[in-house]
Write a protein that holds these residues in place. Structure first.
Motif, PDB file in Angstrom:
ATOM      1  N   ILE A   1      39.304  40.882  33.445  1.00  0.00           N
ATOM      2  CA  ILE A   1      40.126  41.648  32.497  1.00  0.00           C
ATOM      3  C   ILE A   1      41.599  41.384  32.795  1.00  0.00           C
ATOM      4  CG2 ILE A   1      40.843  43.973  31.789  1.00  0.00           C
ATOM      5  CD1 ILE A   1      37.871  44.832  32.334  1.00  0.00           C
ATOM      6  N   ALA A   2      41.956  41.454  34.079  1.00  0.00           N
ATOM      7  CA  ALA A   2      43.345  41.215  34.482  1.00  0.00           C
ATOM      8  C   ALA A   2      43.778  39.788  34.142  1.00  0.00           C
ATOM      9  CB  ALA A   2      43.502  41.473  35.977  1.00  0.00           C
ATOM     10  N   GLU A   3      42.919  38.826  34.467  1.00  0.00           N
ATOM     11  CA  GLU A   3      43.278  37.440  34.178  1.00  0.00           C
ATOM     12  C   GLU A   3      43.444  37.214  32.682  1.00  0.00           C
ATOM     13  OE1 GLU A   3      42.147  32.850  35.309  1.00  0.00           O
ATOM     14  OE2 GLU A   3      40.991  34.485  36.205  1.00  0.00           O
ATOM     15  N   GLY A   4      42.552  37.791  31.883  1.00  0.00           N
ATOM     16  CA  GLY A   4      42.658  37.662  30.436  1.00  0.00           C
ATOM     17  C   GLY A   4      43.951  38.234  29.906  1.00  0.00           C
ATOM     18  N   CYS A   5      44.359  39.357  30.454  1.00  0.00           N
ATOM     19  CA  CYS A   5      45.610  39.994  30.007  1.00  0.00           C
ATOM     20  C   CYS A   5      46.828  39.169  30.386  1.00  0.00           C
ATOM     21  CB  CYS A   5      45.714  41.402  30.581  1.00  0.00           C
ATOM     22  SG  CYS A   5      44.553  42.562  29.839  1.00  0.00           S
ATOM     23  N   GLY A   6      46.678  38.301  31.372  1.00  0.00           N
ATOM     24  CA  GLY A   6      47.788  37.448  31.792  1.00  0.00           C
ATOM     25  C   GLY A   6      47.912  36.171  30.989  1.00  0.00           C
ATOM     26  N   ARG A   7      46.995  35.944  30.083  1.00  0.00           N
ATOM     27  CA  ARG A   7      47.014  34.731  29.263  1.00  0.00           C
ATOM     28  C   ARG A   7      47.939  34.897  28.068  1.00  0.00           C
ATOM     29  NH1 ARG A   7      44.544  30.335  31.763  1.00  0.00           N
ATOM     30  NH2 ARG A   7      43.502  31.314  33.534  1.00  0.00           N
ATOM     31  N   LYS A   8      48.360  33.771  27.516  1.00  0.00           N
ATOM     32  CA  LYS A   8      49.355  33.799  26.435  1.00  0.00           C
ATOM     33  C   LYS A   8      48.774  34.039  25.059  1.00  0.00           C
ATOM     34  CE  LYS A   8      52.950  31.150  28.646  1.00  0.00           C
ATOM     35  NZ  LYS A   8      53.986  30.165  28.485  1.00  0.00           N
ATOM     36  N   THR A   9      47.565  33.564  24.815  1.00  0.00           N
ATOM     37  CA  THR A   9      47.015  33.682  23.463  1.00  0.00           C
ATOM     38  C   THR A   9      45.843  34.664  23.434  1.00  0.00           C
ATOM     39  OG1 THR A   9      45.374  31.916  23.710  1.00  0.00           O
ATOM     40  CG2 THR A   9      47.602  31.257  23.009  1.00  0.00           C
ATOM     41  N   SER A  10      45.613  35.229  22.283  1.00  0.00           N
ATOM     42  CA  SER A  10      44.474  36.138  22.117  1.00  0.00           C
ATOM     43  C   SER A  10      43.157  35.427  22.392  1.00  0.00           C
ATOM     44  CB  SER A  10      44.465  36.731  20.709  1.00  0.00           C
ATOM     45  OG  SER A  10      45.541  37.621  20.547  1.00  0.00           O
TER      46      SER A  10
ATOM     47  N   GLN B   1      25.811  39.283  45.949  1.00  0.00           N
ATOM     48  CA  GLN B   1      25.802  38.887  44.539  1.00  0.00           C
ATOM     49  C   GLN B   1      26.249  40.036  43.638  1.00  0.00           C
ATOM     50  OE1 GLN B   1      25.315  35.766  43.359  1.00  0.00           O
ATOM     51  NE2 GLN B   1      25.940  36.612  41.405  1.00  0.00           N
ATOM     52  N   MET B   2      25.763  41.242  43.933  1.00  0.00           N
ATOM     53  CA  MET B   2      26.151  42.409  43.135  1.00  0.00           C
ATOM     54  C   MET B   2      27.633  42.697  43.269  1.00  0.00           C
ATOM     55  SD  MET B   2      22.852  44.861  43.822  1.00  0.00           S
ATOM     56  CE  MET B   2      23.235  46.134  42.598  1.00  0.00           C
ATOM     57  N   ARG B   3      28.140  42.570  44.475  1.00  0.00           N
ATOM     58  CA  ARG B   3      29.557  42.831  44.690  1.00  0.00           C
ATOM     59  C   ARG B   3      30.431  41.798  43.987  1.00  0.00           C
ATOM     60  NH1 ARG B   3      29.910  45.068  50.967  1.00  0.00           N
ATOM     61  NH2 ARG B   3      28.907  47.069  50.506  1.00  0.00           N
ATOM     62  N   ARG B   4      30.006  40.532  44.019  1.00  0.00           N
ATOM     63  CA  ARG B   4      30.767  39.488  43.306  1.00  0.00           C
ATOM     64  C   ARG B   4      30.775  39.767  41.803  1.00  0.00           C
ATOM     65  NH1 ARG B   4      28.411  36.080  47.110  1.00  0.00           N
ATOM     66  NH2 ARG B   4      26.678  35.581  45.729  1.00  0.00           N
ATOM     67  N   SER B   5      29.621  40.143  41.268  1.00  0.00           N
ATOM     68  CA  SER B   5      29.544  40.449  39.837  1.00  0.00           C
ATOM     69  C   SER B   5      30.466  41.604  39.483  1.00  0.00           C
ATOM     70  CB  SER B   5      28.109  40.804  39.436  1.00  0.00           C
ATOM     71  OG  SER B   5      27.253  39.717  39.612  1.00  0.00           O
ATOM     72  N   ALA B   6      30.423  42.652  40.300  1.00  0.00           N
ATOM     73  CA  ALA B   6      31.242  43.841  40.028  1.00  0.00           C
ATOM     74  C   ALA B   6      32.733  43.525  40.102  1.00  0.00           C
ATOM     75  CB  ALA B   6      30.878  44.961  41.004  1.00  0.00           C
ATOM     76  N   VAL B   7      33.149  42.819  41.138  1.00  0.00           N
ATOM     77  CA  VAL B   7      34.564  42.475  41.315  1.00  0.00           C
ATOM     78  C   VAL B   7      35.058  41.575  40.183  1.00  0.00           C
ATOM     79  CG1 VAL B   7      36.156  41.163  42.799  1.00  0.00           C
ATOM     80  CG2 VAL B   7      34.598  42.859  43.798  1.00  0.00           C
ATOM     81  N   SER B   8      34.175  40.761  39.650  1.00  0.00           N
ATOM     82  CA  SER B   8      34.526  39.855  38.555  1.00  0.00           C
ATOM     83  C   SER B   8      34.940  40.607  37.292  1.00  0.00           C
ATOM     84  CB  SER B   8      33.333  38.941  38.254  1.00  0.00           C
ATOM     85  OG  SER B   8      33.587  38.128  37.147  1.00  0.00           O
ATOM     86  N   ILE B   9      34.434  41.810  37.104  1.00  0.00           N
ATOM     87  CA  ILE B   9      34.700  42.548  35.860  1.00  0.00           C
ATOM     88  C   ILE B   9      36.188  42.897  35.724  1.00  0.00           C
ATOM     89  CG2 ILE B   9      34.109  44.589  34.477  1.00  0.00           C
ATOM     90  CD1 ILE B   9      31.300  44.435  36.013  1.00  0.00           C
ATOM     91  N   PRO B  10      36.772  43.679  36.638  1.00  0.00           N
ATOM     92  CA  PRO B  10      38.208  43.976  36.477  1.00  0.00           C
ATOM     93  C   PRO B  10      39.085  42.746  36.701  1.00  0.00           C
ATOM     94  CG  PRO B  10      37.412  44.903  38.540  1.00  0.00           C
ATOM     95  CD  PRO B  10      36.208  44.400  37.790  1.00  0.00           C
ATOM     96  N   SER B  11      38.624  41.817  37.538  1.00  0.00           N
ATOM     97  CA  SER B  11      39.420  40.614  37.810  1.00  0.00           C
ATOM     98  C   SER B  11      39.613  39.782  36.554  1.00  0.00           C
ATOM     99  CB  SER B  11      38.749  39.772  38.895  1.00  0.00           C
ATOM    100  OG  SER B  11      38.661  40.493  40.100  1.00  0.00           O
TER     101      SER B  11
END
Length: 117
Positions: free
Chosen positions: A49-58, A37-47
């Motif tokens: 961020i990356a996914e958000g940066c790949g989106r078209k709108t703010s 569970q801790m590892r999933r939570s941690a991996v979710s953080i940069p993941s």
């Protein structure tokens, strides 16, 4: 700017690395429990961020940054739970909580940047 150049993303990767090092010494019985569970939570953080940066709108970007922030808070709680179970010592806990605080500040700043665009 590419997300891999962002300080917020780089710091979150450092947090993941630290977390994996810490959880590698957790009891074997936690492999499918708190460790996973801790590892999933941690991996979710940069993941996220990356996914958000790949989106078209703010607005879309902010949505994923909020998910990332939620995972950060989830991880913080799990650190305290691991401390309660005596899987972590006070020194290790203080160290990773400092990293979490750094990540919170960077992520909140990044969210505010996109909200004000």
């Amino acid at each position: 700017m590419e997300y891999i150049e962002l300080e917020v993303w780089k710091e979150s990767r450092k947090l993941v690395k630290t977390l994996y090092q810490i959880t590698s010494s957790f009891p074997q019985m936690e492999v499918y429990g708190l460790t996973a569970q801790m590892r999933r939570s941690a991996v979710s953080i940069p993941s996220n961020i990356a996914e958000g940066c790949g989106r078209k709108t703010s607005a879309d970007t902010v949505h994923f940054l909020h998910i990332s922030r939620g995972s950060l808070y989830e991880l913080e709680t799990q650190i305290y739970l691991a401390l309660d179970q005596e899987y972590m010592d006070e020194e290790g806990t203080a160290s990773i909580l400092t990293q979490i605080e750094t990540n919170k500040k960077l992520l909140n700043g990044f969210i505010n940047y996109f909200k004000n665009r």
